[in-house]
Design a protein around this motif. Structure first.
Motif, PDB file in Angstrom:
ATOM      1  N   SER A   1     -18.784 -18.617  -6.049  1.00  0.00           N
ATOM      2  CA  SER A   1     -19.230 -17.366  -5.456  1.00  0.00           C
ATOM      3  C   SER A   1     -18.761 -16.159  -6.267  1.00  0.00           C
ATOM      4  O   SER A   1     -19.360 -15.086  -6.173  1.00  0.00           O
ATOM      5  CB  SER A   1     -18.750 -17.252  -4.015  1.00  0.00           C
TER       6      SER A   1
ATOM      7  N   CYS B   1     -21.507 -15.167  -8.560  1.00  0.00           N
ATOM      8  CA  CYS B   1     -22.568 -14.416  -7.868  1.00  0.00           C
ATOM      9  C   CYS B   1     -22.127 -12.984  -7.576  1.00  0.00           C
ATOM     10  O   CYS B   1     -22.955 -12.069  -7.620  1.00  0.00           O
ATOM     11  CB  CYS B   1     -22.962 -15.125  -6.570  1.00  0.00           C
TER      12      CYS B   1
ATOM     13  N   HIS C   1     -26.894 -13.185  -7.646  1.00  0.00           N
ATOM     14  CA  HIS C   1     -27.393 -14.527  -7.338  1.00  0.00           C
ATOM     15  C   HIS C   1     -28.504 -14.926  -8.301  1.00  0.00           C
ATOM     16  O   HIS C   1     -29.218 -14.088  -8.846  1.00  0.00           O
ATOM     17  CB  HIS C   1     -27.944 -14.569  -5.907  1.00  0.00           C
TER      18      HIS C   1
ATOM     19  N   TYR D   1     -31.519 -17.035  -7.712  1.00  0.00           N
ATOM     20  CA  TYR D   1     -32.332 -17.742  -6.726  1.00  0.00           C
ATOM     21  C   TYR D   1     -33.450 -18.525  -7.393  1.00  0.00           C
ATOM     22  O   TYR D   1     -34.133 -18.025  -8.284  1.00  0.00           O
ATOM     23  CB  TYR D   1     -32.940 -16.758  -5.721  1.00  0.00           C
TER      24      TYR D   1
ATOM     25  N   THR E   1     -32.949 -20.924  -2.880  1.00  0.00           N
ATOM     26  CA  THR E   1     -31.560 -21.341  -2.894  1.00  0.00           C
ATOM     27  C   THR E   1     -30.898 -20.788  -4.153  1.00  0.00           C
ATOM     28  O   THR E   1     -31.480 -20.875  -5.241  1.00  0.00           O
ATOM     29  CB  THR E   1     -31.438 -22.878  -2.889  1.00  0.00           C
ATOM     30  N   CYS E   2     -29.704 -20.232  -4.009  1.00  0.00           N
ATOM     31  CA  CYS E   2     -28.954 -19.750  -5.165  1.00  0.00           C
ATOM     32  C   CYS E   2     -28.439 -20.958  -5.943  1.00  0.00           C
ATOM     33  O   CYS E   2     -27.884 -21.891  -5.363  1.00  0.00           O
ATOM     34  CB  CYS E   2     -27.790 -18.862  -4.728  1.00  0.00           C
TER      35      CYS E   2
ATOM     36  N   CYS F   1     -24.091 -20.602  -5.701  1.00  0.00           N
ATOM     37  CA  CYS F   1     -23.328 -20.667  -4.449  1.00  0.00           C
ATOM     38  C   CYS F   1     -24.087 -21.351  -3.313  1.00  0.00           C
ATOM     39  O   CYS F   1     -23.574 -21.464  -2.209  1.00  0.00           O
ATOM     40  CB  CYS F   1     -22.905 -19.266  -4.006  1.00  0.00           C
ATOM     41  N   LYS F   2     -25.324 -21.808  -3.571  1.00  0.00           N
ATOM     42  CA  LYS F   2     -26.135 -22.542  -2.588  1.00  0.00           C
ATOM     43  C   LYS F   2     -26.504 -21.715  -1.353  1.00  0.00           C
ATOM     44  O   LYS F   2     -26.791 -22.263  -0.307  1.00  0.00           O
ATOM     45  CB  LYS F   2     -25.450 -23.839  -2.148  1.00  0.00           C
ATOM     46  N   THR F   3     -26.525 -20.390  -1.455  1.00  0.00           N
ATOM     47  CA  THR F   3     -26.985 -19.535  -0.374  1.00  0.00           C
ATOM     48  C   THR F   3     -28.487 -19.713  -0.218  1.00  0.00           C
ATOM     49  O   THR F   3     -29.217 -19.743  -1.205  1.00  0.00           O
ATOM     50  CB  THR F   3     -26.686 -18.056  -0.681  1.00  0.00           C
ATOM     51  N   GLU F   4     -28.964 -19.843   1.029  1.00  0.00           N
ATOM     52  CA  GLU F   4     -30.377 -20.076   1.269  1.00  0.00           C
ATOM     53  C   GLU F   4     -31.022 -18.844   1.898  1.00  0.00           C
ATOM     54  O   GLU F   4     -30.475 -18.239   2.811  1.00  0.00           O
ATOM     55  CB  GLU F   4     -30.567 -21.279   2.188  1.00  0.00           C
ATOM     56  N   LEU F   5     -32.198 -18.489   1.395  1.00  0.00           N
ATOM     57  CA  LEU F   5     -32.976 -17.370   1.911  1.00  0.00           C
ATOM     58  C   LEU F   5     -34.405 -17.822   2.142  1.00  0.00           C
ATOM     59  O   LEU F   5     -34.841 -18.829   1.605  1.00  0.00           O
ATOM     60  CB  LEU F   5     -32.986 -16.205   0.913  1.00  0.00           C
TER      61      LEU F   5
ATOM     62  N   ALA G   1     -31.693 -14.289   5.390  1.00  0.00           N
ATOM     63  CA  ALA G   1     -30.901 -15.518   5.423  1.00  0.00           C
ATOM     64  C   ALA G   1     -31.649 -16.593   6.192  1.00  0.00           C
ATOM     65  O   ALA G   1     -32.312 -16.336   7.196  1.00  0.00           O
ATOM     66  CB  ALA G   1     -29.551 -15.243   6.077  1.00  0.00           C
TER      67      ALA G   1
END
Length: 86
Positions: A3, A6, A11, A13, A27-28, A31-35, A45
């Motif tokens: 993170s 990022c 990020h 994506y 998905t980033c 950091c695997k953040t999902e949008l 999010a």
């Protein structure tokens, strides 16, 4: 540690799923953040609520595509049957 990358560089994506022509899930890479795409076209999010909405949208979208292409498929099957007879 991922993170931090990022936070410094932002990020990265990537599209992880095509729900419809206009709605996608992202998905980033770090950091695997999902949008997902909202109704207004903004990125928001991906919560369980939006994941369920996207599942339903995808199911409806695929059924509509299959129904739209059904007459074409019938013609192809009929032509194949005629070729087998001849």
């Amino acid at each position: 540690m991922k993170s931090i990358h990022c936070k410094v560089f932002g990020h990265d994506y990537k599209i992880s799923r095509h729900v419809t022509y206009h709605v996608k899930e992202y998905t980033c890479k770090n950091c695997k953040t999902e949008l997902t795409t909202s109704g207004n076209g903004d990125l928001i999010a991906l919560t369980p609520k939006f994941r369920e909405i996207n599942d339903v949208l995808e199911r409806i979208h695929h059924k509509r595509i299959l129904r739209k292409n059904e007459p074409i498929n019938k013609v192809l099957v009929e032509n194949q049957a005629k070729l087998r007879i001849a």
